[in-house]
Design an enzyme around this catalytic site. Structure first.
Site, PDB file in Angstrom:
ATOM      1  N   THR A  68       0.823  -1.207   0.000  1.00 32.66           N
ATOM      2  CA  THR A  68       0.000   0.000   0.000  1.00 32.66           C
ATOM      3  C   THR A  68       0.863   1.265   0.000  1.00 32.66           C
ATOM      4  O   THR A  68       2.091   1.197  -0.087  1.00 32.66           O
ATOM      5  CB  THR A  68      -1.033  -0.060   1.159  1.00 32.66           C
ATOM      6  OG1 THR A  68      -1.973   1.002   0.976  1.00 32.66           O
ATOM      7  CG2 THR A  68      -0.387   0.054   2.527  1.00 32.66           C
TER       8      THR A  68
ATOM      9  N   ALA B  88     -15.014   6.444  -4.141  1.00 28.38           N
ATOM     10  CA  ALA B  88     -13.887   5.623  -3.660  1.00 28.38           C
ATOM     11  C   ALA B  88     -13.633   5.845  -2.171  1.00 28.38           C
ATOM     12  O   ALA B  88     -13.092   4.969  -1.496  1.00 28.38           O
ATOM     13  CB  ALA B  88     -12.631   5.929  -4.471  1.00 28.38           C
TER      14      ALA B  88
ATOM     15  N   ASN C 266      -0.280  -3.434  -6.102  1.00 30.95           N
ATOM     16  CA  ASN C 266      -0.838  -3.559  -4.745  1.00 30.95           C
ATOM     17  C   ASN C 266      -0.907  -5.005  -4.285  1.00 30.95           C
ATOM     18  O   ASN C 266      -1.255  -5.273  -3.141  1.00 30.95           O
ATOM     19  CB  ASN C 266      -2.213  -2.879  -4.626  1.00 30.95           C
ATOM     20  CG  ASN C 266      -3.328  -3.739  -5.182  1.00 30.95           C
ATOM     21  OD1 ASN C 266      -3.107  -4.567  -6.054  1.00 30.95           O
ATOM     22  ND2 ASN C 266      -4.526  -3.547  -4.672  1.00 30.95           N
TER      23      ASN C 266
ATOM     24  N   ARG D 245      -9.208  18.990 -10.252  1.00 28.26           N
ATOM     25  CA  ARG D 245      -8.967  20.372  -9.830  1.00 28.26           C
ATOM     26  C   ARG D 245      -7.748  20.932 -10.563  1.00 28.26           C
ATOM     27  O   ARG D 245      -7.783  22.021 -11.119  1.00 28.26           O
ATOM     28  CB  ARG D 245      -8.746  20.378  -8.306  1.00 28.26           C
ATOM     29  CG  ARG D 245      -8.403  21.715  -7.728  1.00 28.26           C
ATOM     30  CD  ARG D 245      -8.294  21.624  -6.237  1.00 28.26           C
ATOM     31  NE  ARG D 245      -7.208  20.757  -5.784  1.00 28.26           N
ATOM     32  CZ  ARG D 245      -6.901  20.536  -4.520  1.00 28.26           C
ATOM     33  NH1 ARG D 245      -7.597  21.120  -3.556  1.00 28.26           N
ATOM     34  NH2 ARG D 245      -5.893  19.740  -4.193  1.00 28.26           N
TER      35      ARG D 245
ATOM     36  N   LYS E 111       3.533   1.508  -3.662  1.00 29.12           N
ATOM     37  CA  LYS E 111       2.990   0.809  -4.835  1.00 29.12           C
ATOM     38  C   LYS E 111       3.867   0.985  -6.074  1.00 29.12           C
ATOM     39  O   LYS E 111       4.050   0.072  -6.852  1.00 29.12           O
ATOM     40  CB  LYS E 111       1.566   1.302  -5.137  1.00 29.12           C
ATOM     41  CG  LYS E 111       0.559   0.900  -4.071  1.00 29.12           C
ATOM     42  CD  LYS E 111      -0.847   1.357  -4.440  1.00 29.12           C
ATOM     43  CE  LYS E 111      -1.829   1.053  -3.331  1.00 29.12           C
ATOM     44  NZ  LYS E 111      -3.209   1.364  -3.680  1.00 29.12           N
TER      45      LYS E 111
END
Ligand code: NAP
Length: 254
Positions: free
Chosen positions: A43, A198, A69, A132, A47
């Site tokens: 994690t 998510a 992962n 963004r 990764k």
């Protein structure tokens, strides 16, 4: 979640956590192989560095996203997988979302978006990535097109029109995790959408609450967590994962 799955399938196996410093990633993977450990999950923040180890053979999505992962130690090889994308795809399919030829808007262009976006693009969706920081969305879309799949990247200024035309909306930003905020204002949501977040803490984010209120189908981030784990379980054991058990145990912990 994994221990409960091992038990349900009658396997003599255990699952533990190890803290590994960035400088020790290579020796940790080599050491795990020497110790006879059969599989690992990897994690944040390791990764990418695991994907780049010479000893690891990356497969499909792991190679495309340059992020691993799940490691499978098998026949003297170390195979590297990325099950995050499949976890998200399976979560959407479970909710009846149209994947092939569906119009999908993914908000966010970080690590989670990379796995989800590549996986959806290679399954034939009409993909728009909005972020963004628009340049990051354009870069990710360009990486995806580099593999021959279709994707567009843009800033959040086109969010309203994109969501209006979409079948599926995915939040792959971290917005909604700490504060009761949403990356997509409720006024843009509609009842023809499947909305997947998510973010998995809280289980029902503001985005999902407002999506439910707008009459949309909602998919919790916890499903991605369960199903990426189910994919890893299936890679390690060659057995079908007991998804309902994994889901129940995860929710008890969350
Ligand atoms: P990351 O690489 O740090 O990316 C964060 C993303 O969120 C970027 O696109 C960033 O945009 C955007 N963002 C952050 N704050 C924002 C704001 N205030 N307004 C608009 N956009 C904002 O993080 P990540 O690893 O991709 O993780 C994202 C989320 O996915 C986390 O909540 C994580 O827990 C979740 N996740 C869930 C699973 C699961 O199994 N359910 C798996 C992986 C990750 P900029 O580029 O403009 O900064």
């Amino acid at each position: 979640m994994q221990v409960a799955a091992f038990q349900e399938r009658g396997l003599d196996a255990d699952y533990s956590r190890f803290h590994v410093d960035a400088d020790d990633v290579e020796s940790a993977v080599d050491g795990a192989e020497v110790l006879g450990i059969e599989g690992l999950n990897v994690t944040i923040p390791h990764k990418r560095s695991v994907a780049e180890l010479d000893t690891v053979e990356t497969r499909e999505l792991a190679e495309m996203t340059d992020a691993v992962n799940t490691l499978d130690f098998r026949d003297g090889k170390i195979l590297g997988f990325n099950t995050d994308g499949a976890g998200a795809r399976r979560a959407l399919e479970r909710a009846g979302a149209e994947i092939e030829d569906g119009r999908v808007v993914v908000v966010g262009a970080g690590g989670a978006s990379r796995g989800i976006s590549f996986e959806l693009a290679r399954n034939g969706v009409d993909l728009k990535i909005l972020n963004r920081t628009a340049s990051k969305a354009r870069e990710l879309a360009s990486d995806i097109r580099g593999y021959g799949f279709e994707a567009d990247g843009a800033g959040l200024d086109v969010l309203s029109d994109a969501v209006d035309e979409a079948d599926v909306l995915v939040n792959a930003t971290s917005v909604g995790m700490k504060e009761d905020e949403t990356p997509v204002p409720g006024k843009h949501l509609h009842s023809d959408l499947v909305v997947f977040d998510a973010v998995y803490t809280p289980l029902e984010t503001r985005l999902l609450r407002e999506a439910r209120e707008a009459g949309a189908e909602t998919v919790e981030g916890a499903w991605m967590l369960v199903l990426q784990g189910a994919e890893a379980f299936e890679i390690w054991t060659d057995l079908e994962a007991p998804i309902e058990t994994m889901n129940r145990v995860l929710r008890e912990k969350l």
